[in-house]
Design a protein around this motif. Sequence first.
Motif, short mmCIF file in Angstrom:
data_model
loop_
_atom_site.label_atom_id
_atom_site.label_comp_id
_atom_site.label_asym_id
_atom_site.label_seq_id
_atom_site.Cartn_x
_atom_site.Cartn_y
_atom_site.Cartn_z
N SER A 70 -14.33 10.12 -8.28
CA SER A 70 -14.16 8.70 -8.63
C SER A 70 -14.12 8.52 -10.14
O SER A 70 -13.39 7.67 -10.65
N TYR B 214 -9.05 -3.49 1.67
CA TYR B 214 -10.14 -3.12 0.76
C TYR B 214 -9.81 -1.85 -0.01
O TYR B 214 -9.94 -1.80 -1.23
N LYS B 215 -9.34 -0.82 0.71
CA LYS B 215 -9.12 0.46 0.03
C LYS B 215 -7.84 0.47 -0.79
O LYS B 215 -7.72 1.25 -1.75
N THR B 216 -6.88 -0.42 -0.46
CA THR B 216 -5.63 -0.45 -1.22
C THR B 216 -5.87 -0.85 -2.67
O THR B 216 -5.20 -0.36 -3.58
N SER C 21 -14.34 0.56 3.83
CA SER C 21 -12.94 0.85 4.14
C SER C 21 -12.74 1.16 5.62
O SER C 21 -11.60 1.26 6.09
N SER D 91 0.82 -1.22 0.00
CA SER D 91 0.00 0.00 0.00
C SER D 91 0.85 1.27 0.00
O SER D 91 0.36 2.35 -0.33
N VAL E 295 -17.16 3.57 0.21
CA VAL E 295 -16.23 4.05 1.23
C VAL E 295 -16.51 3.46 2.60
O VAL E 295 -15.60 3.30 3.42
N SER F 191 -8.82 -0.47 -4.33
CA SER F 191 -10.10 0.08 -4.82
C SER F 191 -10.01 1.58 -5.10
O SER F 191 -9.12 2.28 -4.61
N LEU G 276 -12.30 4.42 -4.01
CA LEU G 276 -13.40 4.60 -3.06
C LEU G 276 -14.33 5.71 -3.50
O LEU G 276 -13.90 6.74 -4.04
N GLY H 250 -10.44 -3.16 6.15
CA GLY H 250 -10.61 -1.89 5.47
C GLY H 250 -9.35 -1.42 4.77
O GLY H 250 -9.42 -0.85 3.68
#
Length: 238
Positions: free
Chosen positions: A126, A108-110, A99, A23, A96, A112, A114, A105
């Motif tokens: 986005s 997930y956000k790494t 996350s 990340s 979001v 995606s 958001l 979380g």
Amino acid sequence: MVYALVVFAVTMLVVFVPIWIISLLPEPKRARALHLVFRVWMGVYMPLVFCPVFRKGKKNFKKGEQYVVVINHNSLADIPVSSPWIPGPNKTLAKVEMSKIPLFGMIYKTGSILVDRKKEGSRRESISKMQETLDMGIHLCLYPEGTRNKTTEPIQPFFDGAFVTAVKAQKAIMPGVIFNTGKILPHNKKFWARPMPIGIHFLEPVPTAGLTMNDVSELKERVHGIMEAHYVGNKNMV
């Protein structure tokens, strides 16, 4: 169901540190490294929970090309199947809220882009990030139904977003059809799961070269028709 959750938690802890390190990398190195970890992680996890994944249509991805991959959405089981089995690094548009879950979380956000659907500014941002993702040589993985299919229809009507993005970027649409995830985790049953094989089929890409915003509606309906016909014709097969 309990067994699957326990195995997920244990395997998540194994990959957490590598993903945290990844990340910190800049894009597109982050997406490339993350895809490899996700592929290994889910390649181990899915057979462990007796849901092996069988992929068809990898040949439809041409080397050096980026695609807007659109996939039907029947259950939460679609997510660990979609991204890892797309050939090459990819990002998906994600809520979001997810996350904010501890540990998960961060993972997930790494991987995606958001979006807070309640905020207009977040939605606009986005869209810009999706274009940047394609420009970096990374596929997009989108669910044009918008939410899990809880209807009796094979595939719900599509929203415009994925197709607008593809036309603006002049990138081909790659239809992807997932089978059996709705049977594994049905929307009308809680804390219940039925292990079975999962199929993900990538169909021939639909080009967008030369198309304009005036063609989005026709493109959307064309892709929906292709995916629905394939789903109905192969729903008893993997």
